[in-house]
Motif scaffolding. Structure first.
Motif, PDB file in Angstrom:
ATOM      1  N   UNK A 130      -2.523 -24.749 -16.457  1.00  0.00           N
ATOM      2  CA  UNK A 130      -3.469 -25.531 -15.657  1.00  0.00           C
ATOM      3  C   UNK A 130      -4.880 -24.989 -15.811  1.00  0.00           C
ATOM      4  N   UNK A 131      -5.016 -23.686 -16.064  1.00  0.00           N
ATOM      5  CA  UNK A 131      -6.322 -23.059 -16.282  1.00  0.00           C
ATOM      6  C   UNK A 131      -6.105 -21.766 -17.040  1.00  0.00           C
ATOM      7  N   UNK A 132      -7.163 -21.213 -17.651  1.00  0.00           N
ATOM      8  CA  UNK A 132      -6.990 -20.022 -18.468  1.00  0.00           C
ATOM      9  C   UNK A 132      -6.782 -18.743 -17.681  1.00  0.00           C
ATOM     10  N   UNK A 133      -7.232 -18.721 -16.418  1.00  0.00           N
ATOM     11  CA  UNK A 133      -7.138 -17.498 -15.632  1.00  0.00           C
ATOM     12  C   UNK A 133      -8.126 -16.453 -16.124  1.00  0.00           C
ATOM     13  N   UNK A 134      -8.385 -15.465 -15.294  1.00  0.00           N
ATOM     14  CA  UNK A 134      -9.321 -14.395 -15.638  1.00  0.00           C
ATOM     15  C   UNK A 134      -8.752 -13.098 -15.074  1.00  0.00           C
ATOM     16  N   UNK A 135      -8.339 -12.205 -15.963  1.00  0.00           N
ATOM     17  CA  UNK A 135      -7.687 -10.968 -15.532  1.00  0.00           C
ATOM     18  C   UNK A 135      -8.575 -10.179 -14.586  1.00  0.00           C
ATOM     19  N   UNK A 136      -9.869 -10.203 -14.821  1.00  0.00           N
ATOM     20  CA  UNK A 136     -10.792  -9.449 -13.983  1.00  0.00           C
ATOM     21  C   UNK A 136     -10.934  -9.995 -12.573  1.00  0.00           C
ATOM     22  N   UNK A 190     -10.822  -2.684 -18.898  1.00  0.00           N
ATOM     23  CA  UNK A 190      -9.986  -3.684 -18.233  1.00  0.00           C
ATOM     24  C   UNK A 190      -8.521  -3.277 -18.200  1.00  0.00           C
ATOM     25  N   UNK A 191      -8.129  -2.373 -19.074  1.00  0.00           N
ATOM     26  CA  UNK A 191      -6.727  -1.931 -19.088  1.00  0.00           C
ATOM     27  C   UNK A 191      -6.366  -1.227 -17.785  1.00  0.00           C
ATOM     28  N   UNK A 192      -7.152  -0.215 -17.417  1.00  0.00           N
ATOM     29  CA  UNK A 192      -6.839   0.537 -16.201  1.00  0.00           C
ATOM     30  C   UNK A 192      -7.314  -0.168 -14.937  1.00  0.00           C
ATOM     31  N   UNK A 193      -8.448  -0.879 -15.028  1.00  0.00           N
ATOM     32  CA  UNK A 193      -9.006  -1.511 -13.835  1.00  0.00           C
ATOM     33  C   UNK A 193      -8.322  -2.822 -13.467  1.00  0.00           C
ATOM     34  N   UNK A 194      -7.763  -3.526 -14.460  1.00  0.00           N
ATOM     35  CA  UNK A 194      -7.186  -4.848 -14.189  1.00  0.00           C
ATOM     36  C   UNK A 194      -5.729  -4.969 -14.617  1.00  0.00           C
ATOM     37  N   UNK A 195      -5.428  -4.671 -15.876  1.00  0.00           N
ATOM     38  CA  UNK A 195      -4.066  -4.932 -16.366  1.00  0.00           C
ATOM     39  C   UNK A 195      -3.009  -4.104 -15.647  1.00  0.00           C
ATOM     40  N   UNK A 196      -3.212  -2.803 -15.538  1.00  0.00           N
ATOM     41  CA  UNK A 196      -2.198  -1.961 -14.908  1.00  0.00           C
ATOM     42  C   UNK A 196      -1.920  -2.364 -13.455  1.00  0.00           C
ATOM     43  N   UNK A 220       0.680  -8.973 -24.155  1.00  0.00           N
ATOM     44  CA  UNK A 220      -0.763  -8.971 -24.390  1.00  0.00           C
ATOM     45  C   UNK A 220      -1.022  -9.339 -25.838  1.00  0.00           C
ATOM     46  N   UNK A 221      -1.634 -10.501 -26.050  1.00  0.00           N
ATOM     47  CA  UNK A 221      -2.018 -10.935 -27.398  1.00  0.00           C
ATOM     48  C   UNK A 221      -3.462 -10.537 -27.615  1.00  0.00           C
ATOM     49  N   UNK A 222      -3.717  -9.713 -28.640  1.00  0.00           N
ATOM     50  CA  UNK A 222      -5.075  -9.227 -28.838  1.00  0.00           C
ATOM     51  C   UNK A 222      -5.499  -9.177 -30.279  1.00  0.00           C
ATOM     52  N   UNK A 223      -6.783  -8.919 -30.481  1.00  0.00           N
ATOM     53  CA  UNK A 223      -7.342  -8.799 -31.818  1.00  0.00           C
ATOM     54  C   UNK A 223      -7.003  -7.440 -32.402  1.00  0.00           C
ATOM     55  N   UNK A 224      -6.551  -7.417 -33.646  1.00  0.00           N
ATOM     56  CA  UNK A 224      -6.277  -6.158 -34.320  1.00  0.00           C
ATOM     57  C   UNK A 224      -7.564  -5.342 -34.383  1.00  0.00           C
ATOM     58  N   UNK A 225      -7.496  -4.130 -33.864  1.00  0.00           N
ATOM     59  CA  UNK A 225      -8.685  -3.281 -33.838  1.00  0.00           C
ATOM     60  C   UNK A 225      -9.562  -3.499 -32.624  1.00  0.00           C
ATOM     61  N   UNK A 226      -9.268  -4.530 -31.820  1.00  0.00           N
ATOM     62  CA  UNK A 226     -10.044  -4.788 -30.606  1.00  0.00           C
ATOM     63  C   UNK A 226      -9.824  -3.690 -29.580  1.00  0.00           C
ATOM     64  N   UNK A 227     -10.873  -3.340 -28.860  1.00  0.00           N
ATOM     65  CA  UNK A 227     -10.790  -2.235 -27.912  1.00  0.00           C
ATOM     66  C   UNK A 227      -9.711  -2.405 -26.867  1.00  0.00           C
ATOM     67  N   UNK A 228      -9.625  -3.600 -26.272  1.00  0.00           N
ATOM     68  CA  UNK A 228      -8.643  -3.824 -25.217  1.00  0.00           C
ATOM     69  C   UNK A 228      -7.229  -3.722 -25.770  1.00  0.00           C
ATOM     70  N   UNK A 229      -6.960  -4.421 -26.879  1.00  0.00           N
ATOM     71  CA  UNK A 229      -5.614  -4.426 -27.462  1.00  0.00           C
ATOM     72  C   UNK A 229      -5.177  -3.019 -27.846  1.00  0.00           C
ATOM     73  N   UNK A 237      -1.600   1.713 -26.960  1.00  0.00           N
ATOM     74  CA  UNK A 237      -1.294   3.144 -26.816  1.00  0.00           C
ATOM     75  C   UNK A 237      -0.324   3.411 -25.676  1.00  0.00           C
ATOM     76  N   UNK A 238      -0.342   2.539 -24.663  1.00  0.00           N
ATOM     77  CA  UNK A 238       0.591   2.721 -23.549  1.00  0.00           C
ATOM     78  C   UNK A 238       1.672   1.664 -23.493  1.00  0.00           C
ATOM     79  N   UNK A 239       1.755   0.822 -24.532  1.00  0.00           N
ATOM     80  CA  UNK A 239       2.735  -0.269 -24.540  1.00  0.00           C
ATOM     81  C   UNK A 239       4.140   0.268 -24.780  1.00  0.00           C
ATOM     82  N   UNK A 240       5.118  -0.439 -24.238  1.00  0.00           N
ATOM     83  CA  UNK A 240       6.509  -0.044 -24.427  1.00  0.00           C
ATOM     84  C   UNK A 240       7.072  -0.572 -25.749  1.00  0.00           C
ATOM     85  N   UNK A 241       6.434  -1.602 -26.320  1.00  0.00           N
ATOM     86  CA  UNK A 241       6.837  -2.146 -27.622  1.00  0.00           C
ATOM     87  C   UNK A 241       5.640  -2.865 -28.217  1.00  0.00           C
ATOM     88  N   UNK A 242       5.696  -3.080 -29.537  1.00  0.00           N
ATOM     89  CA  UNK A 242       4.596  -3.755 -30.208  1.00  0.00           C
ATOM     90  C   UNK A 242       5.142  -4.779 -31.197  1.00  0.00           C
TER      91      UNK A 242
END
Length: 293
Positions: free
Chosen positions: A104-110, A143-149, A160-169, A174-179
């Motif tokens: 219905x909408x994209x949402x905003x993690x922040x 955003x990882x520690x402030x929002x995602x966790x 989490x779908x992210x850009x390869x080499x992107x800071x957030x991804x 680094x803390x993901x259980x699988x990739x």
């Protein structure tokens, strides 16, 4: 995404009409082993988690459609599981994950207030009662520690779908259980996977390889006819990573909202296999030996 908007093509089916008709006629007579496999996959997707599991998905810089694979995995997990699933878009390009999910909408993690689930919902895009989505800045490592966790604790599985080499991804990874590494079905792309796994081995990161699922996506039909997918899968699997080849699907190639009823039957089955493999690794820390797979 509203596929009925002016200027957008009507959604096509992954399977041609003849195959869909034949499948409908033969469905009551499906082989026992095929039915058993479907039950096995469903059970694998329902595995309980003591805490929320986070799975990072990217394209390893190959230009593969990581968003659509994330959307498919999210739908498969949400369909079978009894807890909630969150799909986060940190890719930053179109079509977005929200578009692929038909949210219905994209949402905003922040904007998701993690006080209680009711306030979390206000910042997320709802797909179904058990499937939610949100976007975030691909470069925002904070955003990882402030929002995602804080937000992910309300969900059984977070993708989490992210850009390869992107800071957030990369921070999430680094803390993901699988990739999950989604790569195009080309020799150049699978060579890149091989180099990445070789680096892991050279650096003593074999456990990381064991938590990896590689999806070889035939994004454009027959993009590299010289690629021996079966042989490639065997070679990559020697690293401990799981490999799933995802054939071309006409419906997914449209780049619009993913409609489950339009996806090819083989796509349904293989995406479930990807989701089970990723979940097994997220729960067990590597290839599962106890799920019967």
């Amino acid at each position: 995404m509203n596929t009925e908007q002016v200027g957008q093509a009507a959604p096509v089916s992954g399977d041609p009409w003849v195959r869909r008709a034949g499948r409908a006629v033969l469905r009551p007579f499906r082989p026992v082993d095929e039915m058993a496999r479907a039950i096995e996959l469903g059970a694998g997707l329902q595995r309980s988690t003591s805490t929320g599991r986070r799975i990072a998905v990217d394209d390893l810089g190959t230009g593969a459609d990581a968003a659509v694979v994330t959307a498919l995995m999210a739908r498969a997990l949400a369909h079978f599981r009894h807890d909630r699933v969150l799909a986060v878009d940190a890719i930053g390009r179109e079509p977005s994950l929200a578009d692929r999910l038909g949210a219905a909408g994209p949402g905003d993690l922040g904007r998701a207030d993690a006080a209680v689930f009711e306030t979390v919902c206000e910042g997320l895009g709802e797909v179904t009662e058990r499937l939610w989505t949100a976007r975030t800045d691909p470069a925002d490592t904070r955003a990882y520690t402030l929002a995602l966790l804080p937000v992910s604790r309300f969900f059984g599985v977070t993708l989490v779908a992210g850009e390869h080499g992107g800071g957030f991804l990369e921070t999430v990874a680094r803390g993901a259980h699988a990739r999950v590494r989604v790569v195009r079905a080309t020799r150049d792309a699978v060579l890149r996977v091989g180099r990445e796994l070789d680096v892991m081995a050279a650096q003593g990161r074999e456990q990381e390889a064991g938590r990896t699922v590689v999806v070889v996506l035939d994004q454009e039909r027959g993009e590299d006819r010289g690629l021996d997918v079966a042989r490639t899968a065997r070679i990559i699997a020697e690293s401990g990573a799981e490999v799933v080849a995802l054939p071309h699907d006409r419906h997914l190639a449209q780049g619009t909202a993913v409609l489950p009823r339009r996806i090819a039957e083989s796509t349904h089955r293989l995406v479930q296999a990807v989701a089970v493999a990723a979940l097994d690794r997220a729960i067990d820390g590597g290839p599962s030996t106890g799920s019967g797979r």
